[in-house]
Design an enzyme around this catalytic site. Structure first.
Site, mmCIF file in Angstrom:
data_model
loop_
_atom_site.group_PDB
_atom_site.id
_atom_site.type_symbol
_atom_site.label_atom_id
_atom_site.label_comp_id
_atom_site.label_asym_id
_atom_site.label_seq_id
_atom_site.Cartn_x
_atom_site.Cartn_y
_atom_site.Cartn_z
ATOM 1 N N LYS A 181 21.501 25.285 -1.107
ATOM 2 C CA LYS A 181 22.386 24.974 -2.233
ATOM 3 C C LYS A 181 23.653 25.814 -2.216
ATOM 4 O O LYS A 181 24.716 25.341 -2.624
ATOM 5 C CB LYS A 181 21.651 25.181 -3.569
ATOM 6 C CG LYS A 181 20.693 24.063 -3.904
ATOM 7 C CD LYS A 181 20.450 24.029 -5.395
ATOM 8 C CE LYS A 181 19.420 22.997 -5.779
ATOM 9 N NZ LYS A 181 19.033 23.090 -7.181
ATOM 10 N N LYS B 214 16.442 14.920 3.071
ATOM 11 C CA LYS B 214 15.657 14.645 1.865
ATOM 12 C C LYS B 214 16.441 13.734 0.922
ATOM 13 O O LYS B 214 17.653 13.885 0.800
ATOM 14 C CB LYS B 214 15.389 15.996 1.182
ATOM 15 C CG LYS B 214 14.251 16.028 0.221
ATOM 16 C CD LYS B 214 14.034 17.446 -0.278
ATOM 17 C CE LYS B 214 15.235 17.934 -1.082
ATOM 18 N NZ LYS B 214 15.018 19.207 -1.769
ATOM 19 N N LYS C 123 19.477 14.115 -5.462
ATOM 20 C CA LYS C 123 20.347 13.690 -6.555
ATOM 21 C C LYS C 123 21.810 13.877 -6.188
ATOM 22 O O LYS C 123 22.680 13.195 -6.718
ATOM 23 C CB LYS C 123 20.059 14.543 -7.797
ATOM 24 C CG LYS C 123 18.673 14.396 -8.398
ATOM 25 C CD LYS C 123 18.483 15.473 -9.469
ATOM 26 C CE LYS C 123 17.089 15.480 -10.062
ATOM 27 N NZ LYS C 123 16.791 16.728 -10.765
HETATM 28 P P1 TYM Z 1 14.129 18.983 -9.321
HETATM 29 O O1 TYM Z 1 14.748 18.512 -10.591
HETATM 30 O O2 TYM Z 1 15.013 19.232 -8.170
HETATM 31 O O3 TYM Z 1 13.030 17.964 -8.838
HETATM 32 C C1 TYM Z 1 12.024 17.528 -9.718
HETATM 33 C C2 TYM Z 1 10.747 17.249 -8.956
HETATM 34 O O4 TYM Z 1 10.974 16.225 -7.969
HETATM 35 C C3 TYM Z 1 10.493 16.653 -6.713
HETATM 36 N N1 TYM Z 1 11.365 16.081 -5.665
HETATM 37 C C4 TYM Z 1 10.916 15.340 -4.648
HETATM 38 N N2 TYM Z 1 9.679 14.938 -4.295
HETATM 39 C C5 TYM Z 1 9.567 14.161 -3.202
HETATM 40 N N3 TYM Z 1 10.640 13.776 -2.445
HETATM 41 C C6 TYM Z 1 11.892 14.171 -2.755
HETATM 42 N N4 TYM Z 1 12.940 13.779 -2.004
HETATM 43 C C7 TYM Z 1 12.074 14.992 -3.900
HETATM 44 N N5 TYM Z 1 13.165 15.542 -4.497
HETATM 45 C C8 TYM Z 1 12.699 16.212 -5.567
HETATM 46 C C9 TYM Z 1 10.597 18.166 -6.747
HETATM 47 O O5 TYM Z 1 9.725 18.767 -5.813
HETATM 48 C C10 TYM Z 1 10.216 18.477 -8.180
HETATM 49 O O6 TYM Z 1 8.800 18.524 -8.315
HETATM 50 N N6 TYM Z 1 12.764 23.788 -9.304
HETATM 51 C C11 TYM Z 1 12.343 22.490 -9.783
HETATM 52 C C12 TYM Z 1 12.318 22.395 -11.301
HETATM 53 C C13 TYM Z 1 11.477 23.421 -11.976
HETATM 54 C C14 TYM Z 1 10.052 23.528 -11.951
HETATM 55 C C15 TYM Z 1 9.728 24.632 -12.779
HETATM 56 C C16 TYM Z 1 9.056 22.779 -11.331
HETATM 57 C C17 TYM Z 1 11.910 24.436 -12.763
HETATM 58 N N7 TYM Z 1 10.880 25.159 -13.238
HETATM 59 C C18 TYM Z 1 8.409 25.024 -12.966
HETATM 60 C C19 TYM Z 1 7.739 23.184 -11.536
HETATM 61 C C20 TYM Z 1 7.426 24.277 -12.345
HETATM 62 C C21 TYM Z 1 13.307 21.461 -9.207
HETATM 63 O O7 TYM Z 1 14.119 21.769 -8.404
HETATM 64 O O8 TYM Z 1 13.235 20.239 -9.704
#
Ligand code: TYM
Length: 342
Positions: free
Chosen positions: A111, A194, A197
């Site tokens: 990032k 991957k 967003k």
């Molecule tokens: P975020 O918003 O980037 O993504 C949300 C969830 O989607 C999953 N994900 C994917 N799974 C499969 N293929 C993909 N291409 C893909 N892109 C995203 C992510 O693994 C995630 O589960 N850091 C976390 C948010 C967070 C969190 C937490 C999660 C903050 N605090 C505590 C669990 C527990 C994140 O980046 O989410």
């Protein structure tokens, strides 16, 4: 009862990866665990977010949770910034985590990119806030996509170091739940990247609110190779795809994985059924399945987005319930640290 916590950032373009890798897996867990599903707005602002958009995007993730089937009476659904204890515990964890640990985080490197000096300090300590999210509720199970595994290992290390340094047993072990056959959904344009967003190309991802025409167009234009679909002989005995095999045809395995996840079937089953088929026919079947599975979720999201008052009431109720759980844990932590409370 064991407790589940997970979160999604309100940064727009919620996509099929977020749905299959995370959100959809949250739903059945609410019946067997005490569960908290958070819209992590404080994580979102570790990179610049347009303030005019934040509220809408926060409601959008909430709508996605509800449309996917999360019941706000069973699970606690809330946005992070409404529960101040997340930031308070994160500060303690900033003092527990070591710089060496944070320096190993691949997501920060991705990032921050080449211009590391310009990245926010928040982006660097992002995993500490994530550890706080989970441990504030003593959650034991965390459903996420594969890309979050490293962050969860760090959260585990923070919990253990805190318990050790302060000679307490406050925090439990954390177990990642990486579920289904689409734990890492790849871009529709490039099977080595991957699905994300922030990819500049809208064609790289199916978003949760895409209608049938958009879904059909994106799948039709998805990058593939000229060969027919492979058969089960290339899979391991356990029905998994060996890394070298995946690397030879990343786009093909991505589409097969998406199909299996949407159909809630084993990948080996789908491979056996589709062996030798041409992509043109397979893409038609995939489109039909994606429209059938995602269509109702997208429609319900749009309906909920038209009722912001209802969404806000769900978040207010969830935040009040989350605060009630978080307060005693934070008090326990402050006591262990030796903070004077008068
Ligand atoms: P975020 O918003 O980037 O993504 C949300 C969830 O989607 C999953 N994900 C994917 N799974 C499969 N293929 C993909 N291409 C893909 N892109 C995203 C992510 O693994 C995630 O589960 N850091 C976390 C948010 C967070 C969190 C937490 C999660 C903050 N605090 C505590 C669990 C527990 C994140 O980046 O989410």
């Amino acid at each position: 009862m064991a407790r589940v916590f997970s979160g999604v950032q309100p940064t727009g373009n919620l996509h099929l990866g977020n749905y299959l890798g995370a959100i959809r897996n949250f739903v059945p867990l609410q019946d067997s665990y005490d569960s908290l599903y958070c819209v992590v707005d404080m994580h979102a602002v570790t990179v610049w977010q347009d303030p005019a958009q934040m509220k809408t995007l926060t409601r959008e993730v909430t709508a996605a949770y509800l449309a996917a089937g999360i019941d706000p009476k069973k699970a606690i659904v809330f946005n992070q910034s409404q529960v101040a204890a997340h930031a308070e515990l994160a500060w303690i964890f900033n003092c527990v985590a070591r710089l060496g640990w944070l320096n190993r985080m691949t997501q920060f490197k991705d990032k921050a990119g080449k211009n590391r000096e310009k990245a926010s300090a928040g982006l660097y300590v992002y995993p500490n806030l994530m550890a706080a999210d989970i441990l504030l509720y003593k959650a034991t199970h965390v459903p996420v996509g594969e890309d979050q595994k490293q962050h969860l290992e760090l959260a585990h290390d923070i919990a253990q170091k805190f318990n050790h340094d302060y000679a307490v047993e406050i925090f439990p072990q954390i177990e990642p739940l990486v579920l289904g056959s689409a734990t890492r959904v790849m871009s529709l344009r490039d099977g080595k990247k991957k699905m994300s967003k922030s990819d500049p190309s809208d064609m790289s991802r199916i978003v949760m609110t895409d209608g049938p025409d958009e879904i059909a167009k994106k799948i039709r234009k998805a990058t593939t190779d000229p060969n027919a679909l492979p058969g089960v002989e290339v899979l391991t005995e356990k029905g998994e795809v060996p890394d070298e095999t995946r690397a030879e045809r990343p786009e093909c395995w991505n589409l097969l994985g998406i199909y299996a996840a949407l159909a809630e079937r084993a990948l080996s089953d789908v491979v056996a059924e589709r062996a030798g088929q041409q992509f043109s026919a397979f893409k038609k079947a995939l489109t039909e399945l994606a429209v059938e599975q995602l269509g109702p979720v997208g429609t319900e999201m749009k309906r909920l987005m038209n009722d912001p008052g209802y969404i806000d009431s769900v978040l207010a109720d969830g935040a009040a319930r989350a605060r009630a759980l978080a307060g005693p844990v934070l008090a326990e932590v402050y006591d262990a640290v030796g903070f004077l409370r008068s």
